[in-house]
Design an enzyme around this catalytic site. Structure first.
Site, short mmCIF file in Angstrom:
data_model
loop_
_atom_site.label_atom_id
_atom_site.label_comp_id
_atom_site.label_asym_id
_atom_site.label_seq_id
_atom_site.Cartn_x
_atom_site.Cartn_y
_atom_site.Cartn_z
N GLU A 45 0.82 -1.20 0.00
CA GLU A 45 0.00 0.00 0.00
C GLU A 45 0.86 1.26 0.00
O GLU A 45 1.91 1.33 0.64
CB GLU A 45 -0.94 -0.02 1.21
CG GLU A 45 -1.97 -1.12 1.11
CD GLU A 45 -2.94 -1.17 2.28
OE1 GLU A 45 -4.03 -1.73 2.09
OE2 GLU A 45 -2.61 -0.67 3.37
N CYS A 60 -1.70 6.16 9.95
CA CYS A 60 -0.45 5.60 10.47
C CYS A 60 -0.71 4.34 11.28
O CYS A 60 -1.54 4.31 12.17
CB CYS A 60 0.24 6.65 11.36
SG CYS A 60 1.82 6.11 12.00
#
EC number: 2.1.1.192
Length: 364
Positions: free
Chosen positions: A91, A338
């Site tokens: 990703e 994150c």
């Protein structure tokens, strides 16, 4: 087998063309076509002689990871899932801000480290990405985002903070960094390219010597006891060694500070005493802090610190005259925040299996 030219920086391309009996300037031409024009085949390279294009078609290739999926968050964050073969996907995330556009790039399929609060770590590890697979993420994002009305690239900053530990894939990461910085590649400033590490001390020293870009350290704890639990690498390179490596890195760094990243975990590392310990820990390292509210993922076992605890923690650091930012959670509705990147990992470490057994035991 044909040679994928995306695996080469300018030095490598120059050697390759020399081996073909071609002049060095051909490397610069081809590099510009691949990275600045987004060329996917040699027939597009109209300023190359037809005979050279034919030779390249026979001997070489431009193989970019295939796009499997693209998502866009309500806040403008974009995420791409790229196919890197054998059932694996990585990703890449683009985060738009008013003054810059930041691309977060992955360096491994999964992660060889086992930080307990990170979704990628739970996925296990398959392999390192090639230089082509790393720079291919920037290639795709650059193609998707295009340029601003002023004909400037939308992507102005790159952070190696996606899936994986960049320092554990050192050579391929350095090659990709070289392409990012090269004026015939993406022409990014060293100050605008950041490598994040959990603290692989020998590789930090190597990076300082061969490719000193901006450095971020995934710190996440103020003492060895806590860090040993949540960042197991700390058992090999404890905080004293890590702080010394940070000081050494700054000798050649393009910025005069290290960014310490600190995920805020409720009841684990977010008390006032931890903030005071941090102040003592980093007293000899010019730095700034990036406090990251924990982004939950299924069965993580952790909770996000309260806003009040984050505020108190931040205030203590600021009163000690540190620059502190609290990261805004971006892209969490598409699992692009994150610590949430997971991709598709054919785990070779049995870590996924281990966590499933732990969860079954907890539910039993």
């Amino acid at each position: 087998m044909k040679t994928n030219l995306l695996n080469y920086d300018l030095q490598g391309l120059t050697r390759h063309f020399a081996d073909m009996g071609e002049k060095p300037f051909r490397a610069k031409q081809v590099m510009r076509w691949m990275h600045q024009s987004g060329a996917q085949n040699f027939d597009e390279m109209t300023d190359l002689a037809k005979s050279l294009r034919h030779k390249l078609n026979e001997q070489a290739s431009i193989e970019i990871p295939k796009l499997m999926m693209s998502q866009e968050s309500s806040d403008g964050t974009r995420k791409w899932l790229l196919d890197v073969g054998t059932g694996n996907g990585v990703e890449t995330v683009f985060i738009p801000e008013s003054d810059r556009g930041t691309l977060c790039i992955s360096s491994q399929v999964g992660c060889a480290l086992e930080c307990t609060f990170c979704s990628t770590g739970r996925q296990g590890f398959n392999r390192n990405l090639t230089a082509a697979e790393i720079i291919g993420q920037l290639w795709w994002a650059n193609k998707a985002m295009g340029v601003t009305p002023k004909n400037e690239r939308v992507i102005s900053n790159v952070v190696m903070m996606g899936m994986g530990e960049p320092m554990a894939n050192f050579d391929n990461v350095v090659t990709a960094l070289s392409i990012m910085l090269d004026d015939h590649g993406y022409g990014l400033s060293r100050r605008r390219v950041t490598v994040s590490t959990s603290g692989m001390v020998p590789q930090m020293d190597r990076l300082r010597d061969v490719m000193p870009v901006a450095l971020a350290v995934s710190l996440h704890a103020s003492n060895d006891e806590v860090r040993n639990q949540i960042v197991p690498l700390n058992k090999k390179y404890p905080l004293k060694e890590l702080m010394a490596a940070c000081q050494r890195y700054l000798v050649k760094a393009p910025r005069d500070f290290i960014t310490f990243e600190y995920v805020m975990l409720d009841g684990v590392n977010d008390k006032a005493q931890h903030a005071y310990e941090l102040i003592e820990l980093v007293k000899d390292v010019p730095c700034k802090f990036n406090l990251i509210p924990f982004n939950p993922f299924p069965n993580s076992g952790y909770e996000r610190s309260s806003n009040e605890n984050i505020r108190i923690f931040r205030d203590i650091l600021q009163q000690a005259e540190f620059v502190v930012t609290v990261r805004k959670t971006r892209g969490d509705d598409i699992d692009a925040a994150c610590g949430q990147l997971a991709g598709q990992v054919q785990d070779k470490t049995r870590r996924q299996q281990k966590w499933q057994q732990i969860l079954i035991g907890q539910q039993g």
